[in-house]
Design a protein around this motif. Structure first.
Motif, PDB file in Angstrom:
ATOM      1  N   UNK A 113       0.816  -1.210   0.000  1.00 27.77           N
ATOM      2  CA  UNK A 113       0.000   0.000   0.000  1.00 27.77           C
ATOM      3  C   UNK A 113       0.848   1.257   0.000  1.00 27.77           C
ATOM      4  N   UNK A 114       0.174   2.410   0.102  1.00 30.28           N
ATOM      5  CA  UNK A 114       0.871   3.693   0.132  1.00 30.28           C
ATOM      6  C   UNK A 114       1.553   3.892   1.479  1.00 30.28           C
ATOM      7  N   UNK A 115       2.690   4.584   1.455  1.00 28.55           N
ATOM      8  CA  UNK A 115       3.410   4.845   2.697  1.00 28.55           C
ATOM      9  C   UNK A 115       2.549   5.603   3.692  1.00 28.55           C
ATOM     10  N   UNK A 116       1.748   6.540   3.197  1.00 28.08           N
ATOM     11  CA  UNK A 116       0.963   7.386   4.090  1.00 28.08           C
ATOM     12  C   UNK A 116      -0.043   6.564   4.886  1.00 28.08           C
ATOM     13  N   UNK A 117      -0.480   5.435   4.319  1.00 23.34           N
ATOM     14  CA  UNK A 117      -1.503   4.610   4.976  1.00 23.34           C
ATOM     15  C   UNK A 117      -0.902   3.572   5.915  1.00 23.34           C
ATOM     16  N   UNK A 118       0.423   3.451   5.942  1.00 24.01           N
ATOM     17  CA  UNK A 118       1.040   2.307   6.609  1.00 24.01           C
ATOM     18  C   UNK A 118       0.789   2.283   8.111  1.00 24.01           C
ATOM     19  N   UNK A 119       1.172   3.330   8.835  1.00 26.84           N
ATOM     20  CA  UNK A 119       1.079   3.300  10.291  1.00 26.84           C
ATOM     21  C   UNK A 119       0.359   4.547  10.798  1.00 26.84           C
ATOM     22  N   UNK A 120      -0.678   4.321  11.581  1.00 26.68           N
ATOM     23  CA  UNK A 120      -1.408   5.453  12.156  1.00 26.68           C
ATOM     24  C   UNK A 120      -0.558   6.124  13.231  1.00 26.68           C
ATOM     25  N   UNK A 121      -0.934   7.345  13.580  1.00 27.58           N
ATOM     26  CA  UNK A 121      -0.140   8.148  14.490  1.00 27.58           C
ATOM     27  C   UNK A 121       0.071   7.468  15.836  1.00 27.58           C
ATOM     28  N   UNK A 122      -0.966   6.785  16.347  1.00 24.52           N
ATOM     29  CA  UNK A 122      -0.859   6.124  17.652  1.00 24.52           C
ATOM     30  C   UNK A 122       0.184   5.013  17.616  1.00 24.52           C
ATOM     31  N   UNK A 123       0.275   4.306  16.490  1.00 21.38           N
ATOM     32  CA  UNK A 123       1.258   3.225  16.355  1.00 21.38           C
ATOM     33  C   UNK A 123       2.673   3.820  16.281  1.00 21.38           C
ATOM     34  N   UNK A 124       2.840   4.865  15.481  1.00 18.74           N
ATOM     35  CA  UNK A 124       4.154   5.502  15.365  1.00 18.74           C
ATOM     36  C   UNK A 124       4.633   6.013  16.725  1.00 18.74           C
ATOM     37  N   UNK A 125       3.699   6.566  17.509  1.00 20.64           N
ATOM     38  CA  UNK A 125       4.064   7.072  18.823  1.00 20.64           C
ATOM     39  C   UNK A 125       4.488   5.930  19.737  1.00 20.64           C
ATOM     40  N   UNK A 126       3.751   4.796  19.668  1.00 18.40           N
ATOM     41  CA  UNK A 126       4.092   3.634  20.499  1.00 18.40           C
ATOM     42  C   UNK A 126       5.459   3.080  20.119  1.00 18.40           C
ATOM     43  N   UNK A 127       5.744   3.032  18.818  1.00 17.45           N
ATOM     44  CA  UNK A 127       7.051   2.558  18.366  1.00 17.45           C
ATOM     45  C   UNK A 127       8.158   3.502  18.846  1.00 17.45           C
ATOM     46  N   UNK A 128       7.860   4.786  18.837  1.00 13.20           N
ATOM     47  CA  UNK A 128       8.849   5.772  19.259  1.00 13.20           C
ATOM     48  C   UNK A 128       9.106   5.705  20.763  1.00 13.20           C
ATOM     49  N   UNK A 129       8.059   5.440  21.555  1.00  9.12           N
ATOM     50  CA  UNK A 129       8.192   5.441  23.016  1.00  9.12           C
ATOM     51  C   UNK A 129       8.878   4.184  23.550  1.00  9.12           C
ATOM     52  N   UNK A 130       8.850   3.121  22.769  1.00  4.44           N
ATOM     53  CA  UNK A 130       9.439   1.857  23.210  1.00  4.44           C
ATOM     54  C   UNK A 130      10.967   1.955  23.167  1.00  4.44           C
ATOM     55  N   UNK A 131      11.657   1.279  24.072  1.00  7.04           N
ATOM     56  CA  UNK A 131      13.123   1.407  24.163  1.00  7.04           C
ATOM     57  C   UNK A 131      13.906   0.413  23.301  1.00  7.04           C
ATOM     58  N   UNK A 132      13.279  -0.577  22.708  1.00  6.75           N
ATOM     59  CA  UNK A 132      13.887  -1.503  21.761  1.00  6.75           C
ATOM     60  C   UNK A 132      15.167  -2.162  22.280  1.00  6.75           C
ATOM     61  N   UNK A 133      15.049  -2.996  23.323  1.00 12.06           N
ATOM     62  CA  UNK A 133      16.241  -3.698  23.821  1.00 12.06           C
ATOM     63  C   UNK A 133      16.858  -4.627  22.780  1.00 12.06           C
ATOM     64  N   UNK A 134      16.038  -5.125  21.838  1.00  4.95           N
ATOM     65  CA  UNK A 134      16.562  -5.979  20.767  1.00  4.95           C
ATOM     66  C   UNK A 134      16.943  -5.225  19.513  1.00  4.95           C
ATOM     67  N   UNK A 135      16.836  -3.876  19.564  1.00 11.24           N
ATOM     68  CA  UNK A 135      17.286  -2.987  18.492  1.00 11.24           C
ATOM     69  C   UNK A 135      16.583  -3.238  17.154  1.00 11.24           C
ATOM     70  N   UNK A 136      17.290  -3.043  16.042  1.00  8.00           N
ATOM     71  CA  UNK A 136      16.656  -3.102  14.726  1.00  8.00           C
ATOM     72  C   UNK A 136      16.087  -4.487  14.447  1.00  8.00           C
TER      73      UNK A 136
END
Length: 454
Positions: A336-359
């Motif tokens: 699909x289109x990039x704009x439709x991929x992740x809603x704002x709430x999901x992007x915020x959750x991904x940003x707030x997480x500390x990612x101990x397992x990294x990429x």
């Protein structure tokens, strides 16, 4: 100059066989002999062979019969046919069955040497191309991210790639150390040669030396044939030694010796062989900490740490998360289109997480979300992330004061249990979350729960 290869000479005339064997040995090759095609098949079953030189007319099984037998059993070893009774028909038939060359006797030794060198070179290139295709299919596609820490990494790679310098890559588990090593190799003059990755933590300690340097038949129980090692396979290319601190100290000594004189010796052999290799090493620990803890030789550290590259953890480059998420979504089938991929709430959750397992953890999270969403743009319900990982101290209340050893062991057991639960039983993922190697995790499981982990 090609390095040492294994050549089988098949001819029923002892004098001709001896002439060819002397010529090949003088060129630095290991030579086996056979008087006919049947003897040749026995030799081929017992030894690894890089090239067959065969006469056409021989008793029991002639050269054409040998060539047919090899191809019917799927053996693609290069074959040069040498004959005093050549015809156009026999030459065409030999080529149809996959002969690499067809030479008439009497022949000029120099011309034969050139034919042998050309055939061995073409075979090595084909072998390397197969290996490269396999490795490319197993790796990540490319670096993703434009954050300041990543721009610094790109600059370091561009600086060191054209040189011959050894590189030490340090970074937490999942930060892309192998990807960085591949980028260095691909931007170097060795780009057309092999990049051979070796995870020192994934190979049993008692087999790692054989994996690196190879072995001769009979070197140990089960060594039924000679076997080429990864260093020899990668000659003129790059070897990537991941989790270097998991390499046994005795083998680190042999690695240091190789770095000093560029010579290897297969297990069970007394022949030394010179190689041209670039070594890139990596560790998920601070290298100097590993030196102090006794898991990395100090002299080896200084030999490899000519040009250090430190990879930032994902929590220090969060501005790259959205681009990485889109990259992995495309990789796992989202169209699909990039704009439709992740809603704002999901992007915020991904940003707030500390990612101990990294990429690597982000890659796994996106793959799971795409599976749950059926390939459509994943929504918040397809992700299971907390604002930050549970604090270690929250696993249990502080124990009563007592002997330290049992308390530490109990706390360690609870950490491992939680990591395994959160990883769905996956030991590689649990080890990554705990920031230890998978081999170390297995050791602790056997120590803590011996009955369940024999």
């Amino acid at each position: 100059m090609l390095h040492q290869r294994y050549v089988l000479v098949v001819d029923d005339e002892p004098n001709m066989r001896r002439v060819l064997e002397i010529m090949l040995r003088n060129a630095g090759h290991v030579v086996y002999g056979a008087a006919n095609g049947r003897e040749a098949l026995v030799q081929l079953a017992a030894h690894p062979v890089d090239l067959v030189l065969t006469d056409m007319r021989m008793p029991e099984l002639d050269g054409m019969g040998l060539l047919r037998a090899l191809r019917e059993e799927g053996n693609q070893v290069p074959v040069i046919v040498i004959t005093a009774h050549g015809t156009v028909q026999s030459a065409v038939e030999a080529m149809r069955y996959g002969a690499s060359d067809y030479i008439l006797r009497p022949f000029d030794l120099e011309a034969l040497e050139l034919a042998i060198e050309r055939t061995l070179g073409e075979a090595a290139l084909q072998r390397q191309n197969r290996f490269m295709r396999e490795e490319i299919n197993r790796g990540w596609d490319e670096f993703v991210g434009t954050s300041a820490p990543m721009r610094e990494v790109y600059g370091l790679i561009q600086q060191v790639a054209p040189t011959k310098a050894s590189v030490m890559i340090a970074g937490e588990t999942g930060t892309g150390k192998e990807l960085a090593a591949r980028a260095i190799h691909n931007a170097s003059p060795r780009r057309d040669k092999l990049f051979v990755p070796i995870n020192c933590a994934a190979i049993p300690a008692d087999m790692l030396e054989a994996e690196l340097f190879g072995y001769d038949k009979g070197a140990f129980t089960g060594a039924l044939k000679d076997r080429i090692g990864k260093f020899e396979l990668a000659n003129e290319g790059t070897v990537f030694l991941d989790e270097l601190t998991e390499m046994p100290m005795a083998l680190q000594t042999k690695l240091l010796r190789f770095l000093q004189d560029n010579m290897i010796e297969r297990l069970g052999s007394n022949r030394r062989q010179e190689l041209d290799l670039r070594i890139i090493a990596a560790t998920n620990r601070r290298p100097l900490d590993a030196v102090r803890q006794g898991t990395l030789r100090e002299d080896l550290y200084y030999r490899l740490n000519v040009f250090p590259v430190a990879l930032p953890p994902l929590r220090q480059r969060k501005e790259d998360i959205a681009a990485l998420a889109r990259h992995f979504a495309r990789k796992f089938g989202y169209r699909g289109a990039h704009e439709e991929l992740l809603e704002e709430a999901v992007l915020q959750a991904l940003h707030d997480y500390d990612w101990p397992g990294n990429v690597r953890e982000l890659q796994n999270v996106m793959e799971r979300a795409l599976v749950l969403s059926g390939g459509a743009a994943p929504r918040a319900s397809h992700f299971s992330l907390q604002a930050s990982p549970p604090a270690a101290g929250s696993i249990s209340a502080a124990p009563e004061v007592g002997p330290l050893g049992p308390a530490v062991e109990q706390f360690e057991a609870r950490l491992i249990e939680q990591a395994l639960r959160e990883a769905g039983g996956s030991k590689p993922r649990a080890a990554a979350a705990l920031d230890i190697s998978e081999r170390t995790l297995w050791y602790k499981l056997k120590k803590l729960w011996p009955r369940d982990n024999p």
